[in-house]
Design a protein around this motif. Structure first.
Motif, PDB file in Angstrom:
ATOM      1  N   GLY A 168       0.758  -1.249  -0.087  1.00  0.00           N
ATOM      2  CA  GLY A 168      -0.021   0.085  -0.048  1.00  0.00           C
ATOM      3  C   GLY A 168       0.864   1.187   0.146  1.00  0.00           C
ATOM      4  O   GLY A 168       0.534   2.362  -0.660  1.00  0.00           O
ATOM      5  N   VAL A 169       2.009   1.162   0.482  1.00  0.00           N
ATOM      6  CA  VAL A 169       3.006   2.261   0.437  1.00  0.00           C
ATOM      7  C   VAL A 169       3.175   2.750  -0.961  1.00  0.00           C
ATOM      8  O   VAL A 169       3.286   3.900  -1.413  1.00  0.00           O
ATOM      9  CB  VAL A 169       4.317   1.698   1.042  1.00  0.00           C
ATOM     10  N   PHE A 170       3.196   1.718  -1.972  1.00  0.00           N
ATOM     11  CA  PHE A 170       3.101   2.124  -3.199  1.00  0.00           C
ATOM     12  C   PHE A 170       1.839   2.810  -4.265  1.00  0.00           C
ATOM     13  O   PHE A 170       2.065   2.886  -5.138  1.00  0.00           O
ATOM     14  CB  PHE A 170       3.670   1.009  -4.389  1.00  0.00           C
ATOM     15  N   ALA A 171       0.750   2.855  -3.050  1.00  0.00           N
ATOM     16  CA  ALA A 171      -0.406   3.124  -3.610  1.00  0.00           C
ATOM     17  C   ALA A 171      -0.324   4.368  -4.570  1.00  0.00           C
ATOM     18  O   ALA A 171       0.278   4.997  -4.549  1.00  0.00           O
ATOM     19  CB  ALA A 171      -1.289   3.380  -2.582  1.00  0.00           C
ATOM     20  N   GLN A 172      -1.613   4.124  -5.375  1.00  0.00           N
ATOM     21  CA  GLN A 172      -1.672   5.049  -6.516  1.00  0.00           C
ATOM     22  C   GLN A 172      -2.017   6.522  -5.736  1.00  0.00           C
ATOM     23  O   GLN A 172      -2.685   6.451  -4.891  1.00  0.00           O
ATOM     24  CB  GLN A 172      -2.730   4.957  -7.611  1.00  0.00           C
ATOM     25  N   THR A 173      -1.400   7.588  -6.107  1.00  0.00           N
ATOM     26  CA  THR A 173      -1.845   8.806  -5.483  1.00  0.00           C
ATOM     27  C   THR A 173      -3.096   9.409  -6.045  1.00  0.00           C
ATOM     28  O   THR A 173      -3.408   9.210  -7.035  1.00  0.00           O
ATOM     29  CB  THR A 173      -0.615   9.873  -5.791  1.00  0.00           C
ATOM     30  N   ALA A 174      -3.582  10.202  -5.372  1.00  0.00           N
ATOM     31  CA  ALA A 174      -5.022  11.064  -5.770  1.00  0.00           C
ATOM     32  C   ALA A 174      -4.773  11.993  -6.596  1.00  0.00           C
ATOM     33  O   ALA A 174      -5.353  12.408  -7.430  1.00  0.00           O
ATOM     34  CB  ALA A 174      -5.717  11.088  -4.391  1.00  0.00           C
ATOM     35  N   ALA A 200       0.801   7.963 -10.642  1.00  0.00           N
ATOM     36  CA  ALA A 200       1.474   6.811  -9.843  1.00  0.00           C
ATOM     37  C   ALA A 200       2.795   6.659 -10.181  1.00  0.00           C
ATOM     38  O   ALA A 200       2.899   6.916 -11.468  1.00  0.00           O
ATOM     39  CB  ALA A 200       0.427   5.616  -9.938  1.00  0.00           C
ATOM     40  N   GLU A 201       3.553   5.798  -9.398  1.00  0.00           N
ATOM     41  CA  GLU A 201       5.081   5.497  -9.822  1.00  0.00           C
ATOM     42  C   GLU A 201       4.831   4.173 -10.312  1.00  0.00           C
ATOM     43  O   GLU A 201       5.231   3.126  -9.739  1.00  0.00           O
ATOM     44  CB  GLU A 201       5.745   5.518  -8.705  1.00  0.00           C
ATOM     45  N   TRP A 202       4.486   3.923 -11.634  1.00  0.00           N
ATOM     46  CA  TRP A 202       4.224   2.721 -11.986  1.00  0.00           C
ATOM     47  C   TRP A 202       5.227   1.973 -12.089  1.00  0.00           C
ATOM     48  O   TRP A 202       5.145   0.702 -11.752  1.00  0.00           O
ATOM     49  CB  TRP A 202       3.510   2.780 -13.588  1.00  0.00           C
TER      50      TRP A 202
END
Lengths: 262, 439
Positions: free
Chosen positions: A214-220, A224-226
Motif C-alpha cells: 500500500g506504500v506504493f499506492a496510487q496517489t490521488a 502513480a510511480e508505475w
C-alpha cells in the motif's frame, strides 16, 4: 484455449516489462511493449523501500497458520453437525450459516475492540483471530462428511474406530477434495486481504504484503510511480508464482486423485 | 504423617516461591517506573501515503531527526494506506478507545472528525505561539476553522494549476509565454490545440480536466461567482445560476466544443499530458514533481484561467490531534506538529513532495529559493495561492461528494441538462444535511 491463455497472461507480461522500464518509457504516444532501455533501478529502489522478507514471512504465517487452525475447528464442527445427534443441532447450524450473511465490514469495530482488549493489536494473531472459525468451511465439510455412508461408520465401529478416531482416520482422508477446495479459498482470501490487517497493524512486525505494498499506492493527486509499483508487485508475487510452477504437477494430480477417491 | 509432611514441605517451597516472585515483581515495578520516568513520551502518528512510496522515507527521515533532537518524545510513524483508508483506520481505532495521537487527514474531514467528537481544538495551543498561525497562508487555514475554533494545522496542501505543453503551443502558433487567462481563451486555445484525423477522431486533446473528482468543478463554480457551502457546512447552493453556469461550461468543453474527453482522473490526465495525448490540463500542484520527472518536452505551469473571479479551492491534508489521549502526549504531539511546520521543514517537505509550502516564510528560506531557481514552474503555485479559498466541505461530506460526482458524470454524459441534474442534487443534499441544520 490459446486466446484465453493470452488474455490471462497479457497483464502479467505487461507488469513484468513495466518493472524493467525507465519512467519516461511508460508514457509514450504509442504504447510500447518492450523497454527502450532495460533498467534494474526499480527493483533496487522498491527493495529498499520495503522490508519484503518480514512482509513475506508474515503473509505466509498468517495464511497458512490460520489454515492449520481452521482445519481443526472446521473439522470438529463439521463432524458434530454431520455425524452427531443432539438437541438444537439444526437450529445451531442455521445460526452458523447466518454468519455468512454478515458483511465483514460491519464487524470491524467490535472485532477491533476485542483484539485491542486482548492486547493483541499489531500482531499476526490479531489478523487471523476473527477467522479462526469458518462458517463456509464448516458447511463445506459437513456436506462432504454427510456423503460418507453410514455402513462405513458401522464397519469402522466394529473395528473399534469411533468418534474422533473415525473422524481422523476415515472422514478427513475421504474428504480431501473438500479440504483442498476450502484450503485454496481460505489461503487466497487471507493472502490478499487488505482492510482488516491495515486496521489492526501498525508496523512491519505484523504487516502482510498487501498492506506493505500500500506504500506504493496510487496517489490521488499526482500520477502513480508505475515502474516502482510494478517492480514491488513482481517481488511480492514472484516467489508464490515460482512455487506454483514448481509444485504445479503435484497440485493438479492431488486434485485429480482425491477427486477419483471421493 | 507422610502426606502432611510433604504438604508442609510443599507449602514451604510455595511460600518461598511466592516471596521470591513478589520480590521480583516489586523490583520489576520499581525498575519499570524508574525507566518510565525517563522514557520518552510515545506519539503515534498516522500518515497516509498519498504520494508514491519514496516519500514515506522522507517522512521517516524527518521523524528520525525530530526524535533525535527531542529525546523526551518518541514519534512512531504508522503508514496507513491512502487518505480514505487512513481515515477509516483512525476512526475505527478512535471509536474503540485507542486513538492515534496525531494524524494527517484531509482538511475537509474536519466535519466528520468533529461530528464524531474524535479530535481536540487547537486554539489554546496555537495561542501560546505568537506569530505562528499568522505565518500560514490564509487559504490553507480556512478549512481548519469550524464553530469558531481551530481544529487542524495545514501540512501537505495543494491548489489546482494549469499545465500546458509549450512545444505544442509553438507548433499551433500560440505564445508559449502566455497561457489562457479567461474561460473563453481556454476554449479558443483548446480548439486550436485539438488534433483530429481525417475521419474526425481526436488524436490529441486540446484540454483535459479532472471530471472524475469534485475539485475542478468547485473552481468553475467559484470563478462563476458561486458559493460552495455555508460556513458551518449545513447548506448547499447547487441550484444557484452560478453552479449551473459552472457545470454547463464543463459540459460544453466536452460536448459542444469537443476539445476535452468526458472522463478523466488525476493520474489519467497527467499520464495523457506527459505522453503528449493532451496539450493542456487542469491538475493538482501535487502533480508537479511527477510531470517534471516524466515529461520529455518543454512545459509551462500557470494559475487557472478565470471568469468573473480567479478563485480556486485548496486541497490536501492537515494535522489533527485526537481526543482521549493523556495531556503529556497531546503536548508532545503539538511539539511534533510545530516542528514539522517550521519554515525550514515546510520548505524541505515541499521540495521533496511537490506540495506547496504552507508557511509564508518558507518561501524565503535559502533552500526554497534555490529550488525555485532550478524549477521556475513551481512559482505558479504561489501565484495561484493568492486566489485560493476554502475547499467544499459538508457534514457527511463523503456522501455529498459521491452525489456531486454522479451528477457531474450524468451531466457530461448528457443524461439530462445541468440545471435539472443540479436541482435533483440539491434536494438529495438537503436531505443529508437536515439533521445538522443550525447546530
Amino acid at each position: 484455449m490459446v486466446p484465453a491463455c493470452v488474455l490471462f497472461l497479457a497483464p502479467f507480461v505487461w507488469l513484468t516489462l513495466t518493472a524493467f522500464k525507465s519512467r519516461q518509457d511508460v508514457f509514450s504516444l504509442t504504447p510500447r511493449w518492450l523497454p527502450t532501455k532495460w533498467v534494474l533501478t526499480n527493483f533496487t529502489e522498491a527493495w529498499q523501500a520495503l522490508p519484503f522478507g518480514a512482509l513475506y514471512i508474515n503473509t505466509f504465517l498468517i495464511s497458512f497458520g490460520l489454515l492449520a487452525v481452521q482445519f481443526v475447528t472446521v473439522s470438529l464442527a463439521a463432524y458434530a453437525f454431520a455425524r452427531m445427534e443432539f438437541p438444537g443441532r439444526d437450529f445451531l447450524f442455521m445460526v452458523l450459516l447466518g454468519q455468512l450473511m454478515i458483511a465483514p465490514q460491519s464487524t470491524v469495530v467490535p472485532n477491533y475492540l476485542t483484539v485491542s482488549r486482548l492486547g493483541l493489536l499489531d500482531t499476526r494473531t490479531a489478523i487471523a483471530l476473527p477467522y479462526v472459525a469458518s462458517a463456509f468451511g464448516t458447511f463445506l465439510l459437513r456436506q462432504a462428511f454427510k456423503t460418507v455412508p453410514r455402513e462405513l461408520e458401522e464397519a469402522a465401529a466394529v473395528d473399534g474406530c469411533t468418534g474422533l478416531n473415525f473422524l481422523w482416520r476415515m472422514l478427513v482422508p475421504l474428504s480431501r477434495p473438500s479440504y483442498l477446495a476450502f484450503g485454496l479459498v481460505s489461503v487466497t482470501y487471507h493472502w490478499n486481504e487488505f482492510f482488516w490487517p491495515l486496521i489492526v497493524t501498525d508496523t512491519a512486525r505484523s504487516r502482510p504484503l498487501t498492506v506493505g505494498l500500500g506504500v506504493f499506492a496510487q496517489t490521488a493527486e499526482g500520477g502513480a510511480e508505475w515502474t516502482l509499483l510494478m517492480a514491488a508487485t513482481l517481488i511480492a508475487v514472484g516467489p508464490i508464482i515460482l512455487l506454483f510452477l514448481v509444485l504445479q504437477r503435484k497440485f493438479i494430480s492431488s486434485f485429480m486423485m482425491s477427486g477419483l477417491k471421493g | 504423617m507422610d502426606t502432611s509432611k510433604s504438604r508442609a514441605a510443599w507449602s514451604g517451597k510455595a511460600g518461598r516461591l511466592v516471596a521470591a516472585l513478589a520480590a521480583l515483581s516489586l523490583a520489576l515495578t520499581l525498575g519499570l517506573s524508574l525507566v518510565a520516568s525517563a522514557a520518552p513520551v510515545p506519539v503515534r502518528f498516522y500518515y497516509p501515503v498519498q504520494v508514491a512510496g519514496p516519500l514515506a522515507r522522507v517522512i521517516d527521515g524527518m521523524v528520525e531527526e525530530f526524535n533525535r533532537t527531542h529525546p523526551d518524545i518518541q514519534v512512531i510513524p504508522v503508514y496507513s494506506g491512502n487518505y480514505d483508508e487512513t481515515m477509516q483506520k483512525a476512526q475505527t481505532a478512535a471509536m474503540s478507545g485507542n486513538p492515534p495521537d496525531v494524524a494527517v487527514l484531509l482538511a475537509i474531514d474536519v466535519f466528520t472528525l468533529t461530528d464524531a467528537n474524535l479530535i481536540v481544538p487547537l486554539d489554546e495551543l496555537a495561542a501560546k505561539e505568537p506569530g505562528y498561525l499568522e505565518d500560514f497562508h490564509e487559504g490553507f487555514l480556512e478549512n481548519s476553522y469550524l464553530y469558531g475554533r481551530l481544529w487542524g494545522i495545514p501540512f501537505q496542501r495543494s491548489v489546482p494549476l494549469f499545465y500546458y505543453n509549450r512545444d505544442m503551443f509553438r507548433a499551433a502558433g500560440l505564445d508559449p509565454n502566455r497561457p489562457p487567462e479567461t474561460w473563453d481563451e481556454l476554449v479558443e486555445y483548446a480548439r486550436r490545440l485539438t488534433v483530429r484525423d481525417a475521419a474526425g477522431r481526436v488524436e490529441r486533446w486540446g484540454h483535459e480536466n479532472i471530471t472524475e473528482d469534485t475539485w475542478m468543478i468547485q473552481a468553475f463554480a467559484l470563478q462563476a461567482g458561486g458559493t460552495l457551502m455555508s460556513p458551518n457546512g449545513d447548506e448547499a447552493y447547487f441550484t444557484s445560476p452560478q453552479w449551473v453556469e459552472a457545470l454547463q461550461f464543463m459540459v460544453d468543453l466536452a460536448n459542444k466544443h469537443q476539445v476535452m474527453p468526458r472522463h478523466r482522473y488525476y493520474g489519467d490526465a497527467s499520464s495523457d499530458f506527459v505522453a503528449g495525448r493532451a496539450a493542456t490540463m487542469y491538475n493538482s500542484s501535487g502533480s508537479l514533481s511527477f510531470v517534471r520527472s516524466s515529461a520529455k518536452f518543454d512545459f509551462g505551469v500557470s494559475p487557472l484561467p478565470g471568469y468573473r473571479t480567479n478563485l480556486v479551492p485548496t486541497g490536501g491534508g492537515n494535522f489533527y490531534i485526537f481526543r482521549g489521549i493523556p495531556a503529556e502526549r497531546q503536548r508532545a504531539a503539538w511539539e511534533f506538529i510545530k516542528w514539522m511546520t517550521t519554515p525550514e521543514n515546510a520548505a524541505r517537505w515541499s521540495i521533496a513532495s511537490g506540495y506547496i509550502p504552507v508557511r509564508k516564510s518558507a518561501y524565503e528560506t535559502a533552500a526554497y529559493q534555490q529550488y525555485l531557481a532550478q524549477f521556475p514552474q513551481a512559482k505558479a503555485a504561489r501565484e495561484q495561492l493568492a486566489w485560493a479559498r476554502k475547499e467544499m466541505a459538508f457534514h457527511n461530506n463523503q456522501q455529498v461528494r459521491e452525489l456531486l460526482l454522479t451528477a457531474q458524470a450524468e451531466a457530461l454524459d448528457e443524461v439530462a441538462p445541468p440545471a435539472q441534474i443540479l436541482a435533483r442534487l440539491q434536494t438529495q443534499v438537503e436531505r443529508i444535511l437536515r439533521p445538522f441544520k443550525g447546530r
